[in-house]
Design an enzyme around this catalytic site. Structure first.
Site, PDB file in Angstrom:
ATOM      1  CB  SER A 254       3.244   2.674  -4.880  1.00 41.46           C
ATOM      2  OG  SER A 254       3.842   1.533  -4.275  1.00 41.46           O
ATOM      3  CE  LYS A 255      -0.227   6.761   1.508  1.00 44.02           C
ATOM      4  NZ  LYS A 255       0.733   7.654   2.106  1.00 44.02           N
TER       5      LYS A 255
END
Ligand code: GLU
Length: 492
Positions: A254-255
């Site tokens: 994820s980010k």
């Protein structure tokens, strides 16, 4: 393979193309090309609430950027189109109608409010929050009454109450799901659009897909799909679930770990060749050592049995290293044209645009060895472009030097260099080595001094090559400026 391979990448246009999804597309593509099969791109755009404008274009842009072409799909057509699910609605309604008629599905009139209350009640009892099958056994009168009230129903699949659905996944092996764990899922929503489950099955069958390759997160959908295949009398494809890409902490990428959109990597200056190679090797490998593989090699060697069940870790350091390898493999001409936009964007504002391509070409061999990401060229090489160098004057005064000896050495260097009629790196080296001898200082002392004076930095590409690219005029101007700095500065 008994029949020609047909694989599909079936993204939902809900945002920017995630590297994990592109990696699935790469596996599809490699599988198709390896077996001389067909790669289909199908857009699963039936979830109106999650649809994002421009997402389809971004997905196609990302695929094309890494060199993945599709044989059937948007913009190229094919015998099994249309390739947007939103344009295939009659197929899904017809399948749902058939399933209801056969008794494998039923209309459900429960309101969202009722479902919400039911879920809460079940959650409070620590039961699974799946649908409680309230409408499964409505009698014809009750149904007629709901219809008369004008409620538009959803269509739910009637999952058998007992037994299990099993399948062999080509990566995970034998997989079995008890029907007791599967609720009567929705196939057709009240807006007339199908859910993923129904549309996916109808289309994989209609498009004669032989292998469904997708991330492990879909594995629990597969028994639902198999129930639909069976009820419709359709032959299911083979299933290939591969591990999700995870960060170093093993949580889904994820980010928090890294950029997740493939297009962000393009924006930073990763090469498409790198991304194809790097993403192919997340969860797939040729052996335990081969890292650099070009497109043809990936196609030649791809096989499903080398997809692992674990180890799909996104290693940013490896990506940067690999990009450096690909950068160093480019011709100067190619690198120059790829770097130009990053220089135009990243160099300080004061630098005149467009930057001189001939000059960029000259410095490229010096930069090529030292950057791993194209956008870093702008910070690494900005001293080649700026008019005024910014540095602390004290940097001119190296080890065992004083402002006076530095000034004298710089003046002497300025004189010698001004008499040279060509700025070739061998000649520069020769001249400056002699000068150090004449001045009775160490070559290192003189070279550091000139490095700071001509580039404003302590660390640069090799000095003489750098000065040769900067050229006589720039070097002389910078040496003069450094002399002035030393003459006018106090208290160094
Ligand atoms: N539309 C699904 C997705 O967004 C497709 C999953 C599948 O390949 O079945 O990934």
């Amino acid at each position: 393979m008994a029949q020609p391979v047909r694989v599909r990448f079936a993204p939902s246009p809900t945002g920017s193309p995630h590297v994990g999804n592109i990696r699935t597309a790469i596996f599809d593509y490699l599988m198709a090309r390896h077996y001389g099969g067909t790669f289909v791109l199908r857009i699963e755009d039936t979830d109106l609430a999650r649809k994002v404008d421009g997402a389809v274009e971004d997905i196609m842009d990302a695929l094309r950027w890494v060199g993945i072409d599709w044989d059937e799909g948007p913009e190229v057509g094919g015998d099994y189109g249309p390739y947007f699910q939103s344009q295939r609605l009659p197929l899904y309604t017809e399948a749902a109608r058939r399933l209801v008629e056969q008794g494998d599905a039923y209309c459900c009139y429960c309101s969202p409010e009722r479902l919400e209350v039911m879920r809460k009640e079940k959650a409070a009892l620590k039961q699974s929050t799946g649908y409680d099958r309230h409408c499964r056994e409505l009698n014809p009168q009750e149904r007629a009454q709901k219809e008369a009230e004008g409620i538009t129903p959803v269509v739910r699949f009637k999952v058998p109450l007992e037994g299990h659905t099993d399948f062999i996944d080509l990566i995970y092996g034998d997989v079995s799901f008890d029907h007791a764990t599967i609720d009567d899922f929705v196939m057709l929503k009240s807006d007339g659009y199908p859910t993923y489950h129904l549309a996916n099955v109808v289309d994989d069958a209609a498009m004669k897909i032989t292998h469904v390759i997708r991330a492990e997160e879909w594995i629990s959908s597969t028994p639902r799909h198999l129930l639909i295949y069976r009820a419709l009398g359709l032959e299911p494809p083979q299933f290939v679930h591969h591990p999700l890409i995870v960060g170093p902490d093993r949580a889904k990428l994820s980010k928090r770990h890294a950029d997740v959109s493939l297009l962000d990597y393009r924006a930073h200056g990763y090469l498409p060749e790198t991304m194809l190679n790097f993403l192919s090797l997340i969860g797939w490998s040729l052996d335990d050592k081969t890292e650099i593989m070009n497109r043809q090699e990936l196609i030649d060697y791809f096989s499903l049995d080398r997809i692992g069940r674990t180890g799909a870790i996104f290693n940013r350091d490896k990506l940067d290293w690999m990009n450096g390898v690909y950068i160093r493999g480019l011709s100067v001409e190619d690198l120059t044209s790829r770097v130009l936009p990053f220089l135009e964007k990243g160099l300080p504002e004061e630098v005149k645009r467009p930057v001189d391509i001939g000059y960029v070409r000259q410095m490229m061999p010096l930069v090529q060895e030292r950057i791993n990401i194209l956008e870093n060229a702008a910070t690494y090489a900005d001293f080649f472009f700026v008019d005024e160098l910014e540095y602390e004057t004290a940097m001119l005064v190296g080890k065992k030097m004083t402002p006076e000896t530095a000034l004298a050495a710089l003046k002497a260097a300025g004189e010698r260099l001004s008499s040279l009629n060509k700025f070739d790196h061998n000649l520069l080296e020769d001249t400056l080595r002699h000068l150090a001898g004449d001045l009775e200082i160490k070559t290192g002392q003189l070279f550091s001094l000139l490095r700071v004076a001509t580039t404003g930095r302590n660390a640069t590409p090799p000095l003489f090559e750098t000065m040769a690219v900067l050229g006589k005029e720039r070097c002389m101007k910078r040496i003069k400026a450094a002399i002035t700095r030393l003459e006018t500065s106090k208290g160094l």
